[in-house]
Enzyme design. Structure first.
Site: not given
Ligand SMILES: C[S@@+](CC[C@H](N)C(=O)[O-])C[C@H]1O[C@@H](n2cnc3c(N)ncnc32)[C@H](O)[C@@H]1O
Length: 287
Positions: A41, A150
């Site tokens: 990545r 996010d």
């Molecule tokens: C797998 S996705 C889940 C999306 C949605 N909540 C769902 O369940 O379909 C996880 C998201 O969490 C975000 N994320 C990860 N670490 C984070 C943080 N410290 N603060 C805010 N968002 C975060 C990532 O960028 C990603 O878009």
């Protein structure tokens, strides 16, 4: 193992430094087995910066001018997989437990707020909006807002367009597509969420481990498939903060493989799979 000669290789020490930064800044727990994923990545970032080795990249992120790269590095390392209407049982709980309360609020002209924390490209907040508007069209003109946040600036930018490809719209019924989306008019099959929904949903960049600027309490917080990337100690930092961010009748929804360990210690009580209410309010729901 042989490596393609021209591709930059990430060594263990560089991996450890990157993993430590990702953990410190946004709670991401990168175990050693993720090294090849991280290498692959971040090669895109090296190319974008015109750097030919991970040692130059490490120097860059450690330097003052490289500070902005932290956000882009984190963006490359996060997993943004999402889908519309994931985990149907949460939507049923929204209807059964919160909708009656929302109807009362609409009548009394009171605020209704929902937070999708870790909203990726917006599938989650838009699913919530469609689900609720489908059963209560008056929400379109009520004091009703859904905030999506996010850490990843690239998904926030996409969520703000409110546009989804036909592949991303998988899981949205033909009826909802007809009622809640409009063609982007670009000759492609992409669709944009209709104005009733975009008026309700707003999306901002926010790292869950930074201060939260929101000054009002939420009736529901969806933080699904996010804390799975954090270790227990980081998760434990979030539970009391989510608790304080909820109204007394508010609910917290986590992803299918996520749990609040010792919920009572954090002021929660479980009321269904991966669903929690505040302890002082648990008695309201158990009646
Ligand atoms: C797998 S996705 C889940 C999306 C949605 N909540 C769902 O369940 O379909 C996880 C998201 O969490 C975000 N994320 C990860 N670490 C984070 C943080 N410290 N603060 C805010 N968002 C975060 C990532 O960028 C990603 O878009």
């Amino acid at each position: 193992m042989r490596h393609p000669p021209d591709l930059p290789q990430l060594d263990d020490q560089q991996f450890d430094a990157i993993a430590a930064l990702a953990y410190r800044e946004c709670g991401l727990k990168l175990e050693h087995e993720k090294k090849l994923m991280v290498q692959s990545r971040l090669r895109h970032r090296l190319r974008a910066l015109n750097l030919d080795s991970f040692s130059s990249y490490s120097e860059h992120i450690a330097s003052r001018v490289g500070f902005d790269e932290h956000r882009l590095m984190i963006s490359a390392l996060t997993t943004n997989v999402s889908q519309f209407f994931r985990e149907a049982h949460h939507f049923r709980l929204l209807s059964d437990r919160l909708m009656p309360l929302f109807r009362q609020r609409i009548q009394e002209n009171e605020r209704i707020r929902i937070w999708s924390a870790g909203c990726s490209k917006g599938q989650e907040p838009y699913s919530i909006a469609m689900h609720l508007l489908r059963s209560e069209p008056k929400l379109a003109t009520a004091d009703f807002k859904i905030l999506g946040t996010d850490i990843d600036p690239s998904v926030v930018a996409q969520a703000r367009t409110a546009q989804f490809t036909s592949l991303e719209l998988h899981g949205v019924s033909t009826e909802d597509i007809g009622n809640f989306t409009v063609s982007c008019g670009d000759g492609q099959s992409s669709r944009r969420m209709c104005d009733d929904l975009t008026r309700i949903v707003s999306v901002n960049e926010l790292n869950l481990f930074d201060d939260w600027p929101m000054r009002f309490a939420f009736d529901a917080i969806f933080c699904r498939n996010v804390v799975i990337y954090f270790d227990q100690s980081k998760q434990t930092q979030l539970w009391p903060r989510f608790n304080r961010a909820l109204t007394t009748t508010g609910m917290l929804f986590l992803g299918h493989s996520e749990r609040v360990l010792s919920p009572q210690a954090h002021g929660f009580r479980s009321v269904g799979p991966t669903t929690y209410v505040k302890c002082d309010d648990a008695r309201v729901w158990s009646q």
